[in-house]
Motif scaffolding. Structure first.
Motif, PDB file in Angstrom:
ATOM      1  N   GLN A 132       0.813  -1.226   0.000  1.00 53.85           N
ATOM      2  CA  GLN A 132       0.000   0.000   0.000  1.00 53.85           C
ATOM      3  C   GLN A 132       0.843   1.272   0.000  1.00 53.85           C
ATOM      4  N   VAL A 133       2.161   1.129  -0.023  1.00 52.83           N
ATOM      5  CA  VAL A 133       3.026   2.323  -0.086  1.00 52.83           C
ATOM      6  C   VAL A 133       2.944   2.894  -1.495  1.00 52.83           C
ATOM      7  N   ARG A 134       2.826   4.209  -1.634  1.00 49.55           N
ATOM      8  CA  ARG A 134       2.707   4.825  -2.967  1.00 49.55           C
ATOM      9  C   ARG A 134       3.298   6.246  -2.970  1.00 49.55           C
ATOM     10  N   PRO A 135       3.507   6.798  -4.185  1.00 54.86           N
ATOM     11  CA  PRO A 135       4.053   8.163  -4.270  1.00 54.86           C
ATOM     12  C   PRO A 135       3.026   9.195  -3.782  1.00 54.86           C
ATOM     13  N   CYS A 136       3.520  10.378  -3.422  1.00 55.16           N
ATOM     14  CA  CYS A 136       2.628  11.456  -2.969  1.00 55.16           C
ATOM     15  C   CYS A 136       1.508  11.677  -3.984  1.00 55.16           C
TER      16      CYS A 136
ATOM     17  N   GLU B  78       8.176  10.375  -4.437  1.00 50.78           N
ATOM     18  CA  GLU B  78       8.114  11.141  -5.685  1.00 50.78           C
ATOM     19  C   GLU B  78       7.221  12.379  -5.530  1.00 50.78           C
ATOM     20  N   GLY B  79       7.753  13.527  -5.880  1.00 49.93           N
ATOM     21  CA  GLY B  79       6.972  14.771  -5.839  1.00 49.93           C
ATOM     22  C   GLY B  79       6.849  15.383  -4.453  1.00 49.93           C
ATOM     23  N   ALA B  80       7.666  14.928  -3.493  1.00 50.00           N
ATOM     24  CA  ALA B  80       7.488  15.359  -2.100  1.00 50.00           C
ATOM     25  C   ALA B  80       7.583  16.877  -1.874  1.00 50.00           C
ATOM     26  N   PRO B  81       8.613  17.582  -2.394  1.00 47.83           N
ATOM     27  CA  PRO B  81       8.707  19.012  -2.046  1.00 47.83           C
ATOM     28  C   PRO B  81       7.456  19.812  -2.431  1.00 47.83           C
TER      29      PRO B  81
END
Ligand SMILES: [Zn+2]
Length: 382
Positions: free
Chosen positions: A137-141, A167-170
Motif C-alpha cells: 500500500q506504499v505509494r508516491p505522494c 516522488e513529488g514530495a517538495p
C-alpha cells in the motif's frame, strides 16, 4: 467546583476554581505539600488505537471509535490525533469518515480530537524505514487522494508523515502547509539533500526520530543525524522506555532542547490487550508478556507502543533528569504549537481540561487520579 492540588510548574499548593467550563481562579494556598498534582490534560499527536481497536481498521465503526477515544481519559489524555497508517484509499476514507461522524455526533469527541494524523502511505518502500506499514500500500505522494481523504475527515487531517524521497514530495509538502496540514518526516531513508528540500518546503517535525529506520546505518551522513542537526525540525520521540535507549533519548533532548521535543506514545491498537498473537489487516502482531507490541515471531521490530503518554512523561524525566513541567510541556504545548491547534492550558480563562495525579518519587511513575474535560469529570480512579 473547587480543587486543591499542587501546581505542576511551581509544585506549590493551589486552590483551583472552575466555573462554566473554564478556570475562574488559580490561587496559592498555604498548606498542602501532600496534595496530588494538577496539570493540563495530555495531548498526543500519534495514537493508533487501544484495547484491540485500530483507527486504521477498514471496518471501524462509530461506536468502536468513541469507545477507543473514551478509553484515553484514564491515562490523563484529553486531546489526541487519531493516527491512520498506510492502507488502501478505501480503508483510509472509511477511517476518516467514521472519525468525522463520531466528532459530529458527540461534542466531547470533537473536543478531544483536535485533528487527525495520516502516517503514510507516501513513505519509504525499504524494509526497516517502512516499519510495520504494509509494502503493497506504499505509494508516491498524491495530492488528489489527500484532498479526498481530507474531505472524508471533515478537514481534520492536521498532520501528515511522509518520506522526503517520495516522488513529488517538495511540491506536495508546500501544498500541505498552504492548506493547514503540518508535515513531518518519517519512515524514510532520505538523503541529506532530500531532507534539506523537505525542510525548505515547510516540513517542521520528525516522526518518532530514531525508530522506523534501518537496523544498521552508515555512520554519517545519515537521515538521523540530518534531522537531529536541523534546527527547523522538532523531533517527536517515543519515550515509552522500549523504543529508544536512554542514551539516545538524552542525546535527542540535549540536541533539540526542551522546546523542540514532542513526546508521543505511538500506542498500537493492541495497547491494553493481554499477551498473545493478534491478526490485523493481514499482518500478525504479538503482545509479549513484557507489554511490548511486536511483529509476531520476533522480538526486534516493535509495532507501536503498549503504553500511553503518561508513561512517556515519567520515562522522559527518568532518562533525562528534566523537570515535571518540562516533560509535561513536551506532551501538551509543544505538539500544539507544531500543529497549530489549541490544547489544554492550565491558566485562568482557559477551558478546564486537566488531570489530578500522584507521582512516585523514585520511579517518577504517574498515578492518574482524576481527568476532567470541559469541566466534566471523565475519569475518576475512586
Ligand atoms: Zn510510525
Amino acid at each position: 467546583m473547587n480543587f486543591h492540588a499542587r501546581h505542576y510548574r511551581t509544585l506549590r499548593p493551589v486552590k483551583v476554581s472552575v466555573e462554566n467550563g473554564i478556570f475562574r481562579s488559580i490561587d496559592d494556598i498555604v498548606d498542602g505539600d501532600d496534595l496530588p498534582f494538577i496539570a493540563p490534560g495530555l495531548f498526543d499527536l500519534q495514537i493508533n488505537g487501544i484495547n484491540g481497536t485500530w483507527f486504521s481498521d477498514e471496518n471501524l465503526t462509530v461506536d468502536q471509535c468513541l469507545e477507543a477515544l473514551q478509553a484515553h481519559y484514564q491515562y490523563g489524555i484529553t486531546h489526541l490525533f487519531p493516527t491512520l497508517i498506510t492502507n488502501s484509499f478505501e480503508a483510509l476514507q472509511n477511517g476518516f469518515s467514521v472519525i468525522r461522524q463520531a466528532c459530529e455526533q458527540h461534542s466531547w469527541a470533537n473536543r478531544m480530537v483536535l485533528g487527525c494524523h495520516l502516517e503514510g502511505p507516501y513513505i519509504a518502500i525499504e524494509d526497516g524505514p517502512r516499519g510495520a506499514h504494509p509494502l503493497d500500500q506504499v505509494r508516491p505522494c498524491d495530492w488528489k487522494e489527500l484532498q479526498r481523504l481530507q474531505a472524508a475527515s471533515g478537514n481534520r487531517i492536521r498532520l501528515l508523515t511522509l518520506a522526503p524521497e517520495s516522488e513529488g514530495a517538495p511540491e506536495f509538502i508546500r501544498k500541505c502547509v498552504a492548506n493547514g496540514i503540518a508535515v513531518s518526516i518519517g519512515h524514510t531513508a532520505a538523503s541529506t539533500g532530500q531532507i534539506a528540500a523537505a525542510v525548505a518546503a515547510g516540513a517542521t517535525l520528525s516522526t518518532h526520530l530514531g525508530n522506523g529506520a534501518h537496523g544498521t546505518l552508515r555512520r554519517h551522513p545519515n537521515y538521523i543525524w540530518d534531522q537531529l542537526g536541523e534546527p527547523r525540525l522538532t523531533a517527536s520521540i517515543i519515550a515509552d522506555g522500549q523504543h529508544l535507549p536512554a542514551s539516545v533519548v538524552r542525546s535527542f533532548f540535549f540536541a533539540k532542547g526542551k522546546e523542540n521535543i514532542v513526546l508521543t506514545c505511538d500506542a498500537s491498537g493492541l495497547a491494553g490487550c493481554p499477551p498473545g498473537v493478534y491478526n490485523f489487516e493481514g499482518n500478525s502482531f504479538e503482545v509479549l508478556k513484557t507489554g511490548h507490541v511486536v511483529i509476531a515471531g520476533q522480538e526486534q521490530f516493535l509495532a507501536g507502543s503498549g503504553v500511553q503518554t503518561d508513561v512517556c512523561i515519567s520515562t522522559m524525566m527518568q532518562m533525562t533528569g528534566c523537570s515535571l513541567a518540562d516533560a509535561w510541556d513536551m506532551a501538551t504545548i509543544n505538539p500544539a504549537r507544531i500543529t497549530n491547534v489549541d490544547c489544554a492550558e492550565f491558566e485562568v480563562g482557559k477551558a478546564a481540561n486537566f488531570v489530578l495525579f500522584e507521582q512516585e518519587e523514585t520511579s517518577s511513575e504517574l498515578k492518574i487520579l482524576k481527568t476532567v474535560a470541559a469541566a466534566d469529570v471523565v475519569f475518576d480512579s475512586f
